[in-house]
Design an enzyme around this catalytic site. Structure first.
Site, PDB file in Angstrom:
ATOM      1  N   LYS A  23       2.863  -5.796 -11.228  1.00  0.00           N
ATOM      2  CA  LYS A  23       3.604  -5.570  -9.984  1.00  0.00           C
ATOM      3  C   LYS A  23       2.795  -6.030  -8.767  1.00  0.00           C
ATOM      4  O   LYS A  23       3.316  -6.731  -7.904  1.00  0.00           O
ATOM      5  CB  LYS A  23       3.945  -4.068  -9.869  1.00  0.00           C
ATOM      6  CG  LYS A  23       4.783  -3.705  -8.665  1.00  0.00           C
ATOM      7  CD  LYS A  23       5.600  -2.445  -8.913  1.00  0.00           C
ATOM      8  CE  LYS A  23       4.794  -1.171  -8.810  1.00  0.00           C
ATOM      9  NZ  LYS A  23       4.373  -0.853  -7.438  1.00  0.00           N
ATOM     10  N   SER A  24       1.521  -5.645  -8.718  1.00  0.00           N
ATOM     11  CA  SER A  24       0.695  -6.023  -7.558  1.00  0.00           C
ATOM     12  C   SER A  24       0.597  -7.541  -7.427  1.00  0.00           C
ATOM     13  O   SER A  24       0.675  -8.094  -6.324  1.00  0.00           O
ATOM     14  CB  SER A  24      -0.724  -5.471  -7.717  1.00  0.00           C
ATOM     15  OG  SER A  24      -0.715  -4.075  -7.641  1.00  0.00           O
ATOM     16  N   ASP A 316      -3.211   4.560 -10.405  1.00  0.00           N
ATOM     17  CA  ASP A 316      -1.800   4.639 -10.810  1.00  0.00           C
ATOM     18  C   ASP A 316      -1.632   5.190 -12.230  1.00  0.00           C
ATOM     19  O   ASP A 316      -0.514   5.504 -12.648  1.00  0.00           O
ATOM     20  CB  ASP A 316      -1.146   3.254 -10.726  1.00  0.00           C
ATOM     21  CG  ASP A 316      -0.999   2.793  -9.278  1.00  0.00           C
ATOM     22  OD1 ASP A 316      -1.046   3.643  -8.364  1.00  0.00           O
ATOM     23  OD2 ASP A 316      -0.842   1.576  -9.063  1.00  0.00           O
ATOM     24  N   LYS A 343       1.206   9.062  -2.934  1.00  0.00           N
ATOM     25  CA  LYS A 343       1.863   7.984  -3.689  1.00  0.00           C
ATOM     26  C   LYS A 343       3.379   8.191  -3.598  1.00  0.00           C
ATOM     27  O   LYS A 343       3.849   8.936  -2.731  1.00  0.00           O
ATOM     28  CB  LYS A 343       1.349   7.995  -5.135  1.00  0.00           C
ATOM     29  CG  LYS A 343      -0.126   7.640  -5.257  1.00  0.00           C
ATOM     30  CD  LYS A 343      -0.390   6.225  -4.800  1.00  0.00           C
ATOM     31  CE  LYS A 343      -1.860   5.884  -4.836  1.00  0.00           C
ATOM     32  NZ  LYS A 343      -2.135   4.565  -4.253  1.00  0.00           N
TER      33      LYS A 343
HETATM   34  C1  S3P Z   1      -1.505  -1.444  -4.824  1.00  0.00           C
HETATM   35  C2  S3P Z   1      -2.547  -0.639  -4.445  1.00  0.00           C
HETATM   36  C3  S3P Z   1      -2.641   0.797  -4.761  1.00  0.00           C
HETATM   37  C4  S3P Z   1      -1.697   1.177  -5.886  1.00  0.00           C
HETATM   38  C5  S3P Z   1      -0.325   0.589  -5.697  1.00  0.00           C
HETATM   39  C6  S3P Z   1      -0.395  -0.932  -5.642  1.00  0.00           C
HETATM   40  C7  S3P Z   1      -1.501  -2.866  -4.423  1.00  0.00           C
HETATM   41  O1  S3P Z   1      -2.259   1.532  -3.621  1.00  0.00           O
HETATM   42  O2  S3P Z   1      -1.605   2.580  -6.007  1.00  0.00           O
HETATM   43  O3  S3P Z   1       0.520   0.967  -6.775  1.00  0.00           O
HETATM   44  O4  S3P Z   1      -0.685  -3.638  -4.942  1.00  0.00           O
HETATM   45  O5  S3P Z   1      -2.337  -3.224  -3.588  1.00  0.00           O
HETATM   46  P1  S3P Z   1      -3.328   1.924  -2.462  1.00  0.00           P
HETATM   47  O6  S3P Z   1      -3.827   0.684  -1.874  1.00  0.00           O
HETATM   48  O7  S3P Z   1      -2.541   2.726  -1.471  1.00  0.00           O
HETATM   49  O8  S3P Z   1      -4.360   2.723  -3.158  1.00  0.00           O
END
Ligand code: S3P
Length: 430
Positions: A23-24, A316, A343
């Protein structure tokens, strides 16, 4: 609201599945492709709701994006060709979209307004608004910039050196993207290393970005050149089946082509520490994002302590780690994870509340939880609270719980893993 009826598995999970795209990485592929000049091709894209919302936001900014399942083609004209959107940009449930997009919009020459769903409306935005304002951005939101809707009047920005008060890849990325449009150099200092997909992918788009220890620096006014992006499977989605393979008796499963970026592999370290039989095979370390196949077998687990620098590497995965801990001998302590409260839901409270309905013994703390194993779970009426990862964790819990489980709001799972129940059925041999 969708109510899904689930029941205990009669036998172990077996077979090989492909895990959907990360996803990221999928979000970033769309965003950076939209900023680049030329045609960017993406394979392995995650067609989950969050990433589809990123596509629709960039279409509203005038970018030509053709998506067909896991294949995407972005015909970028370059950053300066993004256009003022005519409507409010809607990110749905996606924190990554709103935070990274804000960083980009802050440095462009037009007005925009961004909002999301009820969960997004409760999530903290001041963490991006503060550093963006230091760069000269004109950005605001409810309660002085704390909450959505956010309004941005893009303008000239200047580089800053900024020490992140919380370890967050979304905040780091928002600042770096604003830095890309700003005059001068922008440096972000992380308290702990967070996922580095932005840095790796900007480099693949021809941007020079430098890391030294926990500092990441970017020079402003650089241009992105279109490229091809191959998105590996999401280790955060794989995590549900890694735990299922370990806790459902007589299981042996292989997850194919899973991303193993070291900033994301905390779940593997923890499962190995808990005593899981887990092996990585066919590793490719050369790719922009390294990947491997991961094999896991039913294992006897024991409790562990989880805290400190590993937390951003598995943030996560904590809901599913909590489930694993209910099946481990002894006590598992999770600390330094207060970020869980902000979250998609307050994941400390919701994990404890929902798993307790199934018979788990979980104490909540200010920055984590204490889980007492080894508990026999029983079926119950449980609720995802609109949080995809809570939904998947509860669905995996149902596979070992005596009797029937009803999962309310199961549709939330589509945010990150649209074919989740199909994967589960495949491994269960249904
Ligand atoms: C993400 C960073 C994380 C993660 C999120 C996706 C990203 O959040 O929990 O699901 O894609 O950069 P945070 O940056 O708020 O920790």
């Amino acid at each position: 609201m969708t109510r899904k009826k689930l029941s205990k598995l009669e036998h172990g999970l077996s077979g090989t599945i492909h895990i959907p795209g990360d996803k990221s990485i999928s979000h970033r592929a769309i965003m950076f492709g939209a900023l680049a000049k030329g045609k960017t091709s993406v394979t392995g894209f995650l067609p989950g709701e969050d990433c589809l919302n990123t596509i629709s936001c960039f279409r509203q900014l005038g970018v030509d994006i053709v998506q067909n399942g896991t294949q995407v083609e972005i015909n970028g004209l370059g950053i300066e060709h993004l256009q003022e959107p005519k409507e409010v940009l809607d990110v749905g449930n996606s924190g990554t979209t709103i935070r990274l997009l804000s960083g980009i919009l802050a440095g462009l020459g037009f007005y925009s307004c961004i909002q999301g769903d009820a969960s997004i409306a409760k999530r903290p935005m001041k963490r991006i608004v503060d550093p963006l304002r230091l760069m000269g951005a004109n950005i605001d939101g409810r309660q002085g910039g704390m909450y959505t809707p956010l309004t941005v009047r893009g303008q000239n920005l200047h580089g800053i050196q900024y020490e992140l008060p919380v370890a967050s890849a979304q905040v780091k990325s928002a600042i770096l993207l604003a830095g890309l449009l700003a005059d001068g150099t922008t440096t972000v200092i992380e308290p702990e290393r967070t996922r580095d997909h932005t840095e790796r992918m900007l480099h693949a788009f021809g941007v020079s970005i430098n890391r030294s220890g926990n500092n990441v620096s970017i020079e402003g006014k650089q241009h992105l050149t279109a490229t091809s992006i191959e998105v590996p499977g999401d280790i955060s989605s794989a995590a549900f089946f890694l735990v299922a393979g370990a806790i459902v008796p007589q299981s042996q499963i292989t997850l194919h082509h899973v991303g193993i970026n070291p900033t994301r592999t905390g779940i593997i370290d923890v499962l190995l520490n808990m005593g899981a039989t887990l092996t990585t095979l066919n590793q490719n370390e050369e790719a922009m994002e390294p990947y491997a196949d991961i094999q896991v077998k039913a294992s006897s687990l024991h409790g562990v302590e989880i805290g400190g620098e590993i937390i951003p590497r598995l943030i996560d995965e904590i809901p599913i780690i909590a489930l694993a801990a209910t099946q481990a001998e002894g006590t598992t302590v999770i600390k330094d994870a207060a970020e869980l409260k902000v979250k998609e839901t307050n994941r400390i409270d919701i994990v404890a509340q929902e798993l307790s309905k199934m018979g788990a013994h979980i104490e909540t703390t200010e920055d984590g939880m204490i889980i007492h194993g080894n508990t026999k779970l029983k079926g119950a009426i449980v609720n995802s609270h609109g949080d995809h990862r809570i939904g998947m964790m509860l669905a995996i819990a149902s596979t070992i719980a005596e009797g029937e489980t009803i999962l309310e709001n199961s549709e939330a799972i589509d945010v990150s893993y649209p074919g989740f129940f199909g994967s589960l059925s495949e491994l269960a041999g249904h």
